[in-house]
Scaffold this motif. Structure first.
Motif, PDB file in Angstrom:
ATOM      1  N   LEU A   1       0.826  -1.210   0.000  1.00 57.78           N
ATOM      2  CA  LEU A   1       0.000   0.000   0.000  1.00 57.78           C
ATOM      3  C   LEU A   1       0.861   1.261   0.000  1.00 57.78           C
ATOM      4  CD1 LEU A   1      -2.773  -1.103   2.522  1.00 57.78           C
ATOM      5  CD2 LEU A   1      -2.980  -0.884   0.031  1.00 57.78           C
ATOM      6  N   ALA A   2       1.993   1.220   0.720  1.00 55.69           N
ATOM      7  CA  ALA A   2       2.886   2.380   0.726  1.00 55.69           C
ATOM      8  C   ALA A   2       3.487   2.616  -0.648  1.00 55.69           C
ATOM      9  CB  ALA A   2       3.993   2.176   1.759  1.00 55.69           C
ATOM     10  N   GLY A   3       3.808   1.543  -1.370  1.00 53.02           N
ATOM     11  CA  GLY A   3       4.338   1.689  -2.716  1.00 53.02           C
ATOM     12  C   GLY A   3       3.318   2.240  -3.686  1.00 53.02           C
ATOM     13  N   HIS A   4       2.047   1.986  -3.428  1.00 53.59           N
ATOM     14  CA  HIS A   4       0.990   2.474  -4.321  1.00 53.59           C
ATOM     15  C   HIS A   4       0.558   3.892  -3.973  1.00 53.59           C
ATOM     16  CE1 HIS A   4      -2.385   2.109  -7.121  1.00 53.59           C
ATOM     17  NE2 HIS A   4      -3.154   2.648  -6.185  1.00 53.59           N
ATOM     18  N   TYR A   5       0.281   4.127  -2.684  1.00 58.85           N
ATOM     19  CA  TYR A   5      -0.251   5.420  -2.260  1.00 58.85           C
ATOM     20  C   TYR A   5       0.813   6.407  -1.793  1.00 58.85           C
ATOM     21  CZ  TYR A   5      -4.950   3.385  -2.258  1.00 58.85           C
ATOM     22  OH  TYR A   5      -6.138   2.805  -2.622  1.00 58.85           O
ATOM     23  N   GLY A   6       1.982   5.901  -1.378  1.00 65.31           N
ATOM     24  CA  GLY A   6       2.984   6.743  -0.726  1.00 65.31           C
ATOM     25  C   GLY A   6       3.101   6.353   0.737  1.00 65.31           C
ATOM     26  N   GLY A   7       4.294   6.548   1.309  1.00 65.22           N
ATOM     27  CA  GLY A   7       4.573   5.971   2.624  1.00 65.22           C
ATOM     28  C   GLY A   7       4.336   6.862   3.822  1.00 65.22           C
ATOM     29  N   SER A   8       4.122   8.167   3.645  1.00 61.08           N
ATOM     30  CA  SER A   8       4.095   9.061   4.809  1.00 61.08           C
ATOM     31  C   SER A   8       2.951   8.751   5.756  1.00 61.08           C
ATOM     32  CB  SER A   8       4.029  10.523   4.359  1.00 61.08           C
ATOM     33  OG  SER A   8       2.822  10.789   3.679  1.00 61.08           O
ATOM     34  N   ILE A   9       1.760   8.500   5.226  1.00 61.27           N
ATOM     35  CA  ILE A   9       0.608   8.238   6.084  1.00 61.27           C
ATOM     36  C   ILE A   9       0.787   6.938   6.859  1.00 61.27           C
ATOM     37  CG2 ILE A   9      -0.671   7.081   4.229  1.00 61.27           C
ATOM     38  CD1 ILE A   9      -2.171   9.277   7.017  1.00 61.27           C
ATOM     39  N   PHE A  10       1.397   5.934   6.226  1.00 62.93           N
ATOM     40  CA  PHE A  10       1.567   4.630   6.874  1.00 62.93           C
ATOM     41  C   PHE A  10       2.633   4.695   7.964  1.00 62.93           C
ATOM     42  CE2 PHE A  10      -0.290   3.688   2.755  1.00 62.93           C
ATOM     43  CZ  PHE A  10      -1.322   2.835   3.113  1.00 62.93           C
ATOM     44  N   MET A  11       3.727   5.401   7.697  1.00 63.60           N
ATOM     45  CA  MET A  11       4.742   5.522   8.732  1.00 63.60           C
ATOM     46  C   MET A  11       4.230   6.355   9.901  1.00 63.60           C
ATOM     47  SD  MET A  11       8.748   6.539   8.495  1.00 63.60           S
ATOM     48  CE  MET A  11       9.734   6.530  10.009  1.00 63.60           C
ATOM     49  N   GLY A  12       3.536   7.451   9.598  1.00 65.87           N
ATOM     50  CA  GLY A  12       3.015   8.294  10.665  1.00 65.87           C
ATOM     51  C   GLY A  12       2.016   7.573  11.544  1.00 65.87           C
ATOM     52  N   LEU A  13       1.059   6.895  10.932  1.00 63.26           N
ATOM     53  CA  LEU A  13       0.050   6.173  11.704  1.00 63.26           C
ATOM     54  C   LEU A  13       0.643   4.960  12.412  1.00 63.26           C
ATOM     55  CD1 LEU A  13      -3.079   6.281   9.345  1.00 63.26           C
ATOM     56  CD2 LEU A  13      -2.639   7.623  11.415  1.00 63.26           C
ATOM     57  N   GLY A  14       1.654   4.347  11.790  1.00 62.27           N
ATOM     58  CA  GLY A  14       2.290   3.196  12.436  1.00 62.27           C
ATOM     59  C   GLY A  14       2.940   3.565  13.751  1.00 62.27           C
ATOM     60  N   VAL A  15       3.706   4.660  13.750  1.00 62.99           N
ATOM     61  CA  VAL A  15       4.357   5.104  14.981  1.00 62.99           C
ATOM     62  C   VAL A  15       3.321   5.609  15.984  1.00 62.99           C
ATOM     63  CG1 VAL A  15       6.031   6.695  15.976  1.00 62.99           C
ATOM     64  CG2 VAL A  15       6.475   5.659  13.753  1.00 62.99           C
ATOM     65  N   LEU A  16       2.354   6.383  15.515  1.00 64.67           N
ATOM     66  CA  LEU A  16       1.335   6.933  16.409  1.00 64.67           C
ATOM     67  C   LEU A  16       0.514   5.827  17.076  1.00 64.67           C
ATOM     68  CD1 LEU A  16      -0.193   9.370  17.536  1.00 64.67           C
ATOM     69  CD2 LEU A  16      -1.629   9.325  15.473  1.00 64.67           C
ATOM     70  N   GLY A  17       0.104   4.827  16.290  1.00 66.75           N
ATOM     71  CA  GLY A  17      -0.675   3.731  16.863  1.00 66.75           C
ATOM     72  C   GLY A  17       0.106   2.935  17.887  1.00 66.75           C
ATOM     73  N   THR A  18       1.380   2.655  17.576  1.00 66.87           N
ATOM     74  CA  THR A  18       2.217   1.919  18.518  1.00 66.87           C
ATOM     75  C   THR A  18       2.416   2.702  19.801  1.00 66.87           C
ATOM     76  OG1 THR A  18       3.388   0.937  16.648  1.00 66.87           O
ATOM     77  CG2 THR A  18       4.418   0.730  18.796  1.00 66.87           C
ATOM     78  N   ALA A  19       2.633   4.008  19.680  1.00 65.86           N
ATOM     79  CA  ALA A  19       2.842   4.853  20.855  1.00 65.86           C
ATOM     80  C   ALA A  19       1.593   4.901  21.732  1.00 65.86           C
ATOM     81  CB  ALA A  19       3.231   6.257  20.417  1.00 65.86           C
ATOM     82  N   ALA A  20       0.437   5.023  21.093  1.00 65.27           N
ATOM     83  CA  ALA A  20      -0.805   5.072  21.864  1.00 65.27           C
ATOM     84  C   ALA A  20      -1.037   3.767  22.622  1.00 65.27           C
ATOM     85  CB  ALA A  20      -1.977   5.379  20.931  1.00 65.27           C
ATOM     86  N   LEU A  21      -0.745   2.642  21.978  1.00 65.53           N
ATOM     87  CA  LEU A  21      -0.921   1.352  22.650  1.00 65.53           C
ATOM     88  C   LEU A  21       0.086   1.174  23.784  1.00 65.53           C
ATOM     89  CD1 LEU A  21      -1.512  -0.911  19.522  1.00 65.53           C
ATOM     90  CD2 LEU A  21      -3.184  -0.395  21.315  1.00 65.53           C
ATOM     91  N   THR A  22       1.288   1.727  23.626  1.00 59.63           N
ATOM     92  CA  THR A  22       2.301   1.615  24.675  1.00 59.63           C
ATOM     93  C   THR A  22       1.823   2.231  25.984  1.00 59.63           C
ATOM     94  OG1 THR A  22       4.099   1.620  23.057  1.00 59.63           O
ATOM     95  CG2 THR A  22       4.675   2.245  25.298  1.00 59.63           C
ATOM     96  N   LEU A  23       1.013   3.258  25.897  1.00 58.73           N
ATOM     97  CA  LEU A  23       0.485   3.899  27.106  1.00 58.73           C
ATOM     98  C   LEU A  23      -0.366   2.951  27.943  1.00 58.73           C
ATOM     99  CD1 LEU A  23      -0.615   7.300  25.480  1.00 58.73           C
ATOM    100  CD2 LEU A  23       1.401   6.913  26.915  1.00 58.73           C
TER     101      LEU A  23
END
Length: 510
Positions: free
Chosen positions: A133-155
């Motif tokens: 999906l990153a190769g098709h749409y671009g990677g910024s949204i996937f990297m941003g949401l990936g880190v944000l989601g992991t951080a939120a779950l870490t809490l």
């Protein structure tokens, strides 16, 4: 053929020569200082620092979370320590004092191994779809949401631990699920942003955030555990990830064509130097040719082998420092982190050297990738094997660990960026594939380590290090035989082949 803007480039790479790449005149290259591509690399560096902080914080915090490494010893059996305890601690238990009210749990070494490996169960699932999906749409949204989601779950980690190990296992697996898209997204972005002659330095700078994050997180985790209690580790790390995501979504763009603050000179330089390969792929990808590609399998096998030793140390080193060498928790974190400082420095330096060798045509791309891979796997293997015979010597142990991880940093300019050499257009998708296989050691290695070290003996840990060293050597030899830096035929479209043929014909006629 000269272009109107003054950049001397070749068209889409052909299959006639080894390691064909666009050639760029050095006097036409816009400076990297304060450039959009360097800013992107720095933000990625910070992102992966956070990512690895979120990944490894449990490794040190686990020492504080459990009330003993052997919670239910037989009543009539004394505990035998592999190495002598520090003077004055012979009658003390291995319990670490926490602030009043901080919970601790009776998890044995097997349970700890499963919890440390839980992250990678989720991490395995999203690698390939994330890269696609990153190769098709671009990677910024996937990297941003990936880190944000992991951080939120870490809490939520302290709450999950309170509910029990099964809940904590599930939470860590979900964190891995969110973080699994980050590295493929990075590769997909660099396929659009990294000029061929700058790939090594830009990608090693951004990827070295992983080692830097481990270097910071390990000692800080030990310090926070002793001063604020282990739950604070997860609140602070999770908060840092959420803060990073704000800056990422404000300043980052998928493509230099859509970046709001890039100069026209830099934008044209990036677009023209990368060529058609810098565009996203369509919904259809050449899966069968990929599956039959020997250079791709060389990357897969080699990354699996290299990651075995990396994940073994990343997840289990704090336990070794505590169980065998009896470092206190704060020293445990600092000394566990020291090897990653060297790995970070060598990783960054290797990217600069690799680009220089390619730009000056000292070696081909293939030779450069093999040279740095060989160095980054054989030397660490030698130091890991030596570590098994360091015994109870703190100095030798820290020295061999530091040298092993430091020299391993050079492989960052080797096999770990080889996907973008063989298929720039599909680099994000390929990284999803290779990282999926490369994550398997992250699941298996902590469990194997727990099995070998259940009796807390030097012999058990020696076996852990020997297995890691042997796997490293096997991977290095496999890559030397089958690895390649040449763009693969299935990565080039018919349109690019036709255009390359036309330009070759014009070049011959002139």
């Amino acid at each position: 053929m000269p272009q109107p803007n003054g950049y001397s480039i070749n068209s889409a790479p052909s299959n006639d020569g080894e390691d064909d790449e666009p050639l760029i005149e050095t006097d036409a290259v816009p400076p990297q200082c304060c450039s959009a591509r360097l800013n992107l690399a720095f933000l990625m560096f910070l992102g992966f620092s956070v990512v690895y902080g979120l990944r490894v914080n449990l490794s040190v915090a686990m020492v504080a979370m459990v009330n003993t490494t052997d919670p239910r010893p037989a009543q009539n059996r004394s505990i035998i320590h592999a190495c002598p305890l520090p003077p004055g601690t012979e009658n003390n238990s291995d319990v670490f004092l926490q602030p009043a009210g901080t919970p601790q749990y009776p998890w044995d070494s097997e349970t700890q191994g499963w919890l440390l490996g839980a992250f990678f169960f989720g991490y395995l699932i999203t690698q390939i779809p994330g890269g696609y999906l990153a190769g098709h749409y671009g990677g910024s949204i996937f990297m941003g949401l990936g880190v944000l989601g992991t951080a939120a779950l870490t809490l939520l980690t302290p709450l999950a631990a309170q509910f029990g190990p099964y809940w904590l296992f599930a939470l860590r697996a979900l964190e891995g699920f969110g973080e699994g898209v980050t590295f493929p997204a990075m590769m997909a972005m660099w396929a659009r942003w990294a000029p061929p002659l700058e790939r090594s330095r830009l990608m090693t700078l951004s990827g070295s955030g992983a080692s830097f994050g481990a270097f910071l997180a390990l000692p800080l985790t030990g310090y926070i555990c002793q001063t604020l209690g282990w739950p604070a580790v997860f609140y602070l790390c999770g908060g840092a990830g959420c803060l990073w995501a704000v800056f990422w979504f404000i300043f980052v763009s998928d493509d230099p064509r859509t970046h709001r603050r890039i100069s026209e000179e830099e934008r044209d330089y990036i677009i023209n130097s990368i060529g058609p390969q810098g565009k996203g792929h369509g919904w259809s990808v050449p899966v069968l040719p990929m599956m039959l590609s020997v250079p791709l399998w060389a990357i897969i096998i080699t990354q699996m082998c290299s990651n075995w030793s990396f994940y073994t140390l990343l997840t289990s080193l704090p336990t070794y420092m505590n169980d065998i060498l009896h470092f206190d928790l704060q020293s445990n974190g600092f000394l566990s982190a020291l090897p990653y400082l060297g790995g970070w420095l060598f990783s960054t330096l290797s990217g600069v050297v690799a680009d220089s060798l390619i730009e000056k045509k000292v070696f081909s791309v293939t030779v450069v990738r093999k040279l740095f891979t060989l160095t980054g796997m054989l030397l660490p293997a030698a130091f890991l094997a030596a570590l098994g015979y360091a015994g109870c010597s703190h100095i030798l142990t820290v020295t061999f660990l530091t040298l092993s991880t430091t020299t391993g940093g050079t492989s960052s300019a080797g096999v770990f960026m080889n996907q973008i050499d063989i298929a720039p257009r599909y680099a994000g998708f390929l990284l999803g594939i290779t990282n999926t296989f490369g994550t398997i050691p992250g699941v298996v290695a902590p469990i194997v380590t727990g099995y070998f070290t259940k009796d807390h003996t030097l012999e058990g840990w020696r076996m852990v290090f020997w297995v890691a060293a042997g796997i490293n050597v096997g991977g290095a030899l496999f890559y030397m035989i089958f690895g390649s830096g040449k763009i693969q035929p299935w990565a080039i479209t018919e349109e690019e082949r036709a255009e390359a043929g036309k330009k070759r014909s014009r070049s011959i006629s002139t």
